[in-house]
Design an enzyme around this catalytic site. Structure first.
Site, PDB file in Angstrom:
ATOM      1  N   GLN A  24      -1.915  -7.916   6.063  1.00 14.73           N
ATOM      2  CA  GLN A  24      -0.849  -8.431   6.926  1.00 14.73           C
ATOM      3  C   GLN A  24       0.022  -7.270   7.417  1.00 14.73           C
ATOM      4  OE1 GLN A  24       0.364 -11.165   3.598  1.00 14.73           O
ATOM      5  NE2 GLN A  24       0.718 -12.586   5.285  1.00 14.73           N
TER       6      GLN A  24
ATOM      7  N   VAL B 273       1.087  -3.747   9.268  1.00 14.32           N
ATOM      8  CA  VAL B 273       0.751  -3.135  10.551  1.00 14.32           C
ATOM      9  C   VAL B 273       0.725  -1.605  10.454  1.00 14.32           C
ATOM     10  CG1 VAL B 273       1.598  -5.097  11.886  1.00 14.32           C
ATOM     11  CG2 VAL B 273       3.161  -3.209  11.356  1.00 14.32           C
ATOM     12  N   ASP B 274       1.119  -1.058   9.303  1.00 11.47           N
ATOM     13  CA  ASP B 274       1.061   0.396   9.139  1.00 11.47           C
ATOM     14  C   ASP B 274      -0.386   0.828   8.895  1.00 11.47           C
ATOM     15  OD1 ASP B 274       0.422   0.461   6.198  1.00 11.47           O
ATOM     16  OD2 ASP B 274       2.314  -0.636   6.114  1.00 11.47           O
TER      17      ASP B 274
ATOM     18  N   HIS C 296      -2.238  -8.902  11.645  1.00 11.86           N
ATOM     19  CA  HIS C 296      -0.997  -8.927  12.427  1.00 11.86           C
ATOM     20  C   HIS C 296      -0.883  -7.732  13.379  1.00 11.86           C
ATOM     21  CE1 HIS C 296       0.937 -11.737   9.205  1.00 11.86           C
ATOM     22  NE2 HIS C 296       0.168 -12.386  10.053  1.00 11.86           N
TER      23      HIS C 296
ATOM     24  N   GLY D  13       0.758  -8.111  -3.255  1.00 11.21           N
ATOM     25  CA  GLY D  13       2.040  -7.852  -2.611  1.00 11.21           C
ATOM     26  C   GLY D  13       2.356  -8.734  -1.423  1.00 11.21           C
ATOM     27  N   THR D  14       1.865  -9.955  -1.439  1.00 10.38           N
ATOM     28  CA  THR D  14       2.215 -10.876  -0.353  1.00 10.38           C
ATOM     29  C   THR D  14       3.167 -11.934  -0.889  1.00 10.38           C
ATOM     30  OG1 THR D  14       0.538 -12.573  -0.731  1.00 10.38           O
ATOM     31  CG2 THR D  14      -0.148 -10.629   0.508  1.00 10.38           C
TER      32      THR D  14
END
Ligand code: ZN
Length: 235
Positions: free
Chosen positions: A96, A98-99, A114, A182-183
């Site tokens: 999820q 974007v990096d 994403h 980590g979500t």
């Protein structure tokens, strides 16, 4: 500490979220109370904001590009890159985030549902997204596509459909181990992935605190991804 046993017949689906990036120093939206310059994130990361004031939107993504370019992958990212190397096509990484920290750690194949902070695309034509690290701040020119359309961040904004969903659901269908890392377990459609596979796949969660959908998991390993993943997947 138990280990996650992955057999030679298993297919592993990993979903990562903001928590693993936060351990590398990339702030999450929610850390800041979901606000940027007193605007709600939904008011910045949206097609409506883009149509109304693209400079404002590029200010935000320029800030995020700068913050992300200063960040380095942590041992959690490296553990996942090693796992991909060991399992090859029996491993699927969906994020999820974007990096580009997974890529910097060596992950070869990452489904960015994403979008990607370091890519841009035209808001009008079908020219594919392209790598882009430029910063567009403070009323600078909005870059234009040869077609005349405006170049926008390659990000899935609120109200837009996430990327790669067909491939993601195909991989969910065949996985035997599902691991969410980590979500928050509150952002759809990713929050439903664990429920989608439960009964068919073993489901695990790794992160500092139990997610909103913790009851969907067979086991939750609570702690930092950067500390737990190298132990769960020793090479
Ligand atoms: Zn165009």
């Amino acid at each position: 500490m138990p280990k996650l046993i992955i057999s030679s017949a298993d297919r592993v689906f990993v979903l990562t979220g903001a928590g693993i990036s936060a351990e590398s120093g990339i702030p999450t939206f929610r850390d800041a109370g979901g606000l940027w310059r007193n605007y709600r994130i939904e008011e910045v990361a949206s097609p409506l904001a883009w149509r109304g004031d693209p400079h404002f939107v590029w200010d935000f993504y320029s800030m995020r590009r700068k913050a992300a370019s200063a960040a380095k992958p942590n041992p959690g990212h490296f553990a996942l890159a090693s796992l991909e190397q060991a399992l090859h096509d029996r491993f699927f990484l969906c994020t999820q985030n974007v990096d580009n920290l997974h890529e910097l750690a060596g992950s070869q194949c990452v489904a960015h549902m994403h979008g990607e902070l370091f890519k841009s695309r035209c808001d009008s034509c079908s020219r594919p997204p392209f790598p882009d690290t430029s910063i567009h701040e403070s009323q600078g020119e909005i870059p234009l596509c040869p077609c005349g359309g405006k170049i926008r961040p390659h990000i899935c904004w609120f109200g837009e459909v996430p990327f790669h969903l067909e491939q993601i659901f195909a991989e969910l269908e065949v996985c035997t181990v599902f691991i969410a890392i980590g979500t928050s377990g509150s952002v759809e459609p990713a929050a439903s992935f664990a429920t989608h596979v439960s009964g068919r796949a073993k489901t695990f969660y790794v992160g500092p605190e139990a997610p909103a959908n913790h009851s969907s998991f067979d086991d939750c390993f609570l702690g930092k991804a950067g500390e737990l993943l190298p132990i769960l997947f020793p090479h």
